[in-house]
Design a protein around this motif. Sequence first.
Motif, PDB file in Angstrom:
ATOM      1  N   GLY A  13      12.537   0.733  -3.920  1.00  0.00           N
ATOM      2  CA  GLY A  13      12.262   2.001  -3.248  1.00  0.00           C
ATOM      3  C   GLY A  13      11.703   3.019  -4.229  1.00  0.00           C
ATOM      4  O   GLY A  13      11.766   2.842  -5.454  1.00  0.00           O
ATOM      5  N   ASN A  14      11.143   4.098  -3.705  1.00  0.00           N
ATOM      6  CA  ASN A  14      10.605   5.166  -4.539  1.00  0.00           C
ATOM      7  C   ASN A  14      11.720   6.023  -5.118  1.00  0.00           C
ATOM      8  O   ASN A  14      12.784   6.182  -4.506  1.00  0.00           O
ATOM      9  N   CYS A  46       2.877  -0.566  -8.906  1.00  0.00           N
ATOM     10  CA  CYS A  46       3.024   0.889  -9.066  1.00  0.00           C
ATOM     11  C   CYS A  46       4.405   1.379  -8.641  1.00  0.00           C
ATOM     12  O   CYS A  46       4.532   2.284  -7.813  1.00  0.00           O
ATOM     13  N   TRP A  47       5.437   0.796  -9.225  1.00  0.00           N
ATOM     14  CA  TRP A  47       6.810   1.095  -8.830  1.00  0.00           C
ATOM     15  C   TRP A  47       7.409   2.260  -9.608  1.00  0.00           C
ATOM     16  O   TRP A  47       8.426   2.819  -9.197  1.00  0.00           O
ATOM     17  N   ASN A  48       6.822   2.640 -10.747  1.00  0.00           N
ATOM     18  CA  ASN A  48       7.450   3.693 -11.556  1.00  0.00           C
ATOM     19  C   ASN A  48       6.744   5.038 -11.437  1.00  0.00           C
ATOM     20  O   ASN A  48       7.073   5.984 -12.141  1.00  0.00           O
ATOM     21  N   SER A  49       5.742   5.124 -10.551  1.00  0.00           N
ATOM     22  CA  SER A  49       5.026   6.386 -10.335  1.00  0.00           C
ATOM     23  C   SER A  49       4.460   6.375  -8.922  1.00  0.00           C
ATOM     24  O   SER A  49       4.269   5.313  -8.336  1.00  0.00           O
ATOM     25  N   GLY A  86       5.769  -6.134 -12.466  1.00  0.00           N
ATOM     26  CA  GLY A  86       5.047  -5.387 -11.443  1.00  0.00           C
ATOM     27  C   GLY A  86       3.829  -4.738 -12.061  1.00  0.00           C
ATOM     28  O   GLY A  86       3.247  -5.277 -13.004  1.00  0.00           O
ATOM     29  N   THR A  87       3.432  -3.565 -11.579  1.00  0.00           N
ATOM     30  CA  THR A  87       2.346  -2.850 -12.253  1.00  0.00           C
ATOM     31  C   THR A  87       2.731  -1.394 -12.444  1.00  0.00           C
ATOM     32  O   THR A  87       3.559  -0.847 -11.710  1.00  0.00           O
ATOM     33  N   SER A 210       6.143  -6.456  -2.704  1.00  0.00           N
ATOM     34  CA  SER A 210       5.696  -5.117  -2.317  1.00  0.00           C
ATOM     35  C   SER A 210       6.733  -4.051  -2.657  1.00  0.00           C
ATOM     36  O   SER A 210       7.923  -4.345  -2.817  1.00  0.00           O
ATOM     37  N   MET A 211       6.273  -2.807  -2.730  1.00  0.00           N
ATOM     38  CA  MET A 211       7.186  -1.671  -2.691  1.00  0.00           C
ATOM     39  C   MET A 211       7.752  -1.558  -1.274  1.00  0.00           C
ATOM     40  O   MET A 211       7.129  -2.003  -0.300  1.00  0.00           O
ATOM     41  N   ALA A 212       8.929  -0.959  -1.169  1.00  0.00           N
ATOM     42  CA  ALA A 212       9.485  -0.654   0.149  1.00  0.00           C
ATOM     43  C   ALA A 212       8.664   0.449   0.813  1.00  0.00           C
ATOM     44  O   ALA A 212       7.976   1.223   0.147  1.00  0.00           O
ATOM     45  N   ARG A 213       8.733   0.508   2.135  1.00  0.00           N
ATOM     46  CA  ARG A 213       8.005   1.540   2.862  1.00  0.00           C
ATOM     47  C   ARG A 213       8.730   2.886   2.744  1.00  0.00           C
ATOM     48  O   ARG A 213       9.945   2.964   2.885  1.00  0.00           O
ATOM     49  N   ASP A 214       7.957   3.930   2.476  1.00  0.00           N
ATOM     50  CA  ASP A 214       8.501   5.280   2.385  1.00  0.00           C
ATOM     51  C   ASP A 214       7.491   6.224   3.020  1.00  0.00           C
ATOM     52  O   ASP A 214       6.496   6.599   2.402  1.00  0.00           O
ATOM     53  N   THR A 215       7.728   6.604   4.260  1.00  0.00           N
ATOM     54  CA  THR A 215       6.759   7.407   4.996  1.00  0.00           C
ATOM     55  C   THR A 215       6.715   8.861   4.544  1.00  0.00           C
ATOM     56  O   THR A 215       5.878   9.627   5.010  1.00  0.00           O
TER      57      THR A 215
END
Length: 278
Positions: A13-14, A46-49, A86-87, A210-215
Amino acid sequence: MAHTLKIAALQLGNHSNKREAINNAVNQIHTAAKDRGAKLVILPECWNSPYDTKQFAQNAEHIPNGETSKALAKAAADNNIYLVGGTYPEEDGGKVYNTCPVWGPKGEFLGKYRKMHLFEVNIPGKVNFNENNAFTHGNNFLNFNIGDLKAGVGICYDQRFAEFAAAHRQHGCDLLIYPSQFDTYTGPMHFEVTGQARALDNSMFVVMCSMARDTSQDYAAYGYSAICDPWGRVMCRAREGPEMLIADLDLRMLTDVKKQVPIIHQKRNDIYELKIKK
């Protein structure tokens, strides 16, 4: 070759800042390895930003000597695992790349892959995003070995290019890993089916993390990480939220599929061929 390989794909998650994101990833890596027994752990794109062309440059760091890389190298060594990081945005020589680093079980740096095909989509009223506004193309493949198993790395949009996966097959890969952030419009149509196709085309395992969804984000990832076997079947899939996918890859299946449906050896190289230039 060992008969099985236990892997974990972490659909993260973000988090509000990079330090929180790193701490969460390290904790999830530890859980996957120590509690679930994973020997290969994979992080998303792009999990850390934030996944935002306006923020990539300001969050970029050197690989493998930046803050995130040092934390991941230590996590790999502490847990005695192979880690596909990841990236995250990489700064090098005044350019910014969307880069995936990989570490071995002693924390040794095995290499990095810079995204070769930069995501560009413009579907009016649905989604508009262009990585070319922030990133520079990568030009080199990355393969690494887990014992006798050779793995390759792609990133998200690379999934759409069948030749890219076929090039990894020519390099001898039996596992192809895609850290990803498909969008919520094309994701339901294309994300899983392209992973299945790449697995089926090349008689290999394919992991899409994938990253989790965060609307609440300007760009919301699709989610639904998935792992496909060499028959093109989906072994397991996540849902939209943060989740840990665990799978045992039966490596004997690789030999069986290649014998039972020998498409790799039946390609008509006398009529057509794929040429890898680098």
